[in-house]
Motif scaffolding. Sequence first.
Motif, PDB file in Angstrom:
ATOM      1  N   LEU A 100       0.823  -1.217   0.000  1.00 41.82           N
ATOM      2  CA  LEU A 100       0.000   0.000   0.000  1.00 41.82           C
ATOM      3  C   LEU A 100       0.856   1.266   0.000  1.00 41.82           C
ATOM      4  O   LEU A 100       0.901   1.985   1.017  1.00 41.82           O
ATOM      5  CB  LEU A 100      -0.909  -0.003   1.242  1.00 41.82           C
ATOM      6  CG  LEU A 100      -1.849  -1.179   1.427  1.00 41.82           C
ATOM      7  CD1 LEU A 100      -2.507  -1.124   2.776  1.00 41.82           C
ATOM      8  CD2 LEU A 100      -2.869  -1.213   0.322  1.00 41.82           C
ATOM      9  N   PRO A 101       1.490   1.644  -1.091  1.00 47.11           N
ATOM     10  CA  PRO A 101       1.574   0.961  -2.380  1.00 47.11           C
ATOM     11  C   PRO A 101       2.887   0.215  -2.476  1.00 47.11           C
ATOM     12  O   PRO A 101       3.638   0.127  -1.511  1.00 47.11           O
ATOM     13  CB  PRO A 101       1.551   2.149  -3.348  1.00 47.11           C
ATOM     14  CG  PRO A 101       2.342   3.202  -2.616  1.00 47.11           C
ATOM     15  CD  PRO A 101       2.021   3.017  -1.138  1.00 47.11           C
ATOM     16  N   GLY A 102       3.193  -0.271  -3.697  1.00 49.61           N
ATOM     17  CA  GLY A 102       4.463  -0.931  -3.941  1.00 49.61           C
ATOM     18  C   GLY A 102       4.296  -2.321  -4.523  1.00 49.61           C
ATOM     19  O   GLY A 102       3.181  -2.775  -4.794  1.00 49.61           O
ATOM     20  N   ALA A 103       5.431  -3.006  -4.702  1.00 44.67           N
ATOM     21  CA  ALA A 103       5.446  -4.343  -5.292  1.00 44.67           C
ATOM     22  C   ALA A 103       5.623  -5.399  -4.217  1.00 44.67           C
ATOM     23  O   ALA A 103       6.366  -5.203  -3.258  1.00 44.67           O
ATOM     24  CB  ALA A 103       6.572  -4.448  -6.317  1.00 44.67           C
ATOM     25  N   SER A 104       4.955  -6.516  -4.394  1.00 46.98           N
ATOM     26  CA  SER A 104       5.118  -7.673  -3.518  1.00 46.98           C
ATOM     27  C   SER A 104       6.041  -8.683  -4.178  1.00 46.98           C
ATOM     28  O   SER A 104       6.097  -8.770  -5.416  1.00 46.98           O
ATOM     29  CB  SER A 104       3.764  -8.342  -3.256  1.00 46.98           C
ATOM     30  OG  SER A 104       2.886  -7.473  -2.577  1.00 46.98           O
ATOM     31  N   PRO A 105       6.773  -9.483  -3.400  1.00 44.98           N
ATOM     32  CA  PRO A 105       7.590 -10.543  -4.001  1.00 44.98           C
ATOM     33  C   PRO A 105       6.712 -11.546  -4.752  1.00 44.98           C
ATOM     34  O   PRO A 105       5.612 -11.881  -4.299  1.00 44.98           O
ATOM     35  CB  PRO A 105       8.258 -11.201  -2.795  1.00 44.98           C
ATOM     36  CG  PRO A 105       8.205 -10.176  -1.709  1.00 44.98           C
ATOM     37  CD  PRO A 105       6.940  -9.414  -1.937  1.00 44.98           C
ATOM     38  N   VAL A 106       7.183 -12.004  -5.872  1.00 43.25           N
ATOM     39  CA  VAL A 106       6.511 -13.032  -6.667  1.00 43.25           C
ATOM     40  C   VAL A 106       7.368 -14.281  -6.591  1.00 43.25           C
ATOM     41  O   VAL A 106       8.508 -14.287  -7.060  1.00 43.25           O
ATOM     42  CB  VAL A 106       6.324 -12.566  -8.125  1.00 43.25           C
ATOM     43  CG1 VAL A 106       5.882 -13.722  -9.010  1.00 43.25           C
ATOM     44  CG2 VAL A 106       5.315 -11.425  -8.186  1.00 43.25           C
ATOM     45  N   GLU A 107       6.830 -15.334  -5.972  1.00 44.17           N
ATOM     46  CA  GLU A 107       7.626 -16.515  -5.669  1.00 44.17           C
ATOM     47  C   GLU A 107       7.490 -17.633  -6.683  1.00 44.17           C
ATOM     48  O   GLU A 107       8.375 -18.484  -6.790  1.00 44.17           O
ATOM     49  CB  GLU A 107       7.228 -17.062  -4.290  1.00 44.17           C
ATOM     50  CG  GLU A 107       7.452 -16.081  -3.147  1.00 44.17           C
ATOM     51  CD  GLU A 107       6.973 -16.629  -1.811  1.00 44.17           C
ATOM     52  OE1 GLU A 107       6.332 -17.710  -1.806  1.00 44.17           O
ATOM     53  OE2 GLU A 107       7.227 -15.984  -0.784  1.00 44.17           O
TER      54      GLU A 107
END
Length: 299
Positions: A141-148
């Motif tokens: 909130l906001p931003g990027a999350s890790p993609v596993e």
Amino acid sequence: MSPAAVALADYAREHAAVHAVRTTVFVEGQGVPVELERDALDPVSIHVLARDADGTPVGTARLTPDRRIGRMAVLPRHRGRGIGEAMLAALVAHARAQGWAEVGLHAQLHALAFYARVGFVPCGPVFTEAGIEHRRMVRRLPGASPVEDAEAAAAVLLGLAAHARRGLGIYSRALDPGLLDRREVVDALRRFATRPGRRQVRILLQDAAAPQREDAPLLALAQRLPSVFELREVADPVDARYPSAYAFNDAGGALFRPLGQRFEGEGGIEDGPAARRLAHAFEPVWERSRPCTELRALG
């Protein structure tokens, strides 16, 4: 049916309504033991209630002090009306107002796509909670999350398609088998492409022949909707050696995978800087690439 009204609830005063909905959905509908349906977090959590036009409670959810959304419940006959999305939006807005960097939840596996469309990304292993398989999901909130893994990458793509206004860009080696051929991803792109108004999905490929050989489902969709989908193949040898893969929309969402043959990376529906950076990189490559006219004809 008219849409339900969603508002923050006063748990001390409205706890009976909250638990009536949760008992119907979890205890009666899913067989969750009644002693697990309530816990010590209820009195200290933020709750929302959705009420129908006559004031009857039809949905509820909560946000706990440890920044986790849970107990999402909508009565069966009221599902499919956007009530779950509205309750999630209310709780995410509250978390954002508190200045929280992210919010999480434990999603039942069958509901992963629902939460992905509103920006949540799965992480960690599958686990069992109250006898039901779940996976943790997070939203920045906001931003990027890790993609596993592929499931997480697909979740970001679902969010990008759901939140795009008019345009999506995809840079892929060969329509990414294991990702862009997933049914939920193709369905999400179909829903985007068939919304009212002008839509555009531009796909840059390094190898245009491979998806044709493999009868890629996304290629078939693009052939049925040629006014929306346009495919090009890179022509510059330097572009052909680009190692990464990515996607972005025109609403500030992005997915970036450093190695295009792998699914790991990062992404989210609220990552404006990354979306602008990827769009800026995409445009010149698009302009110097060749249209894949051979892919436009239905087989």
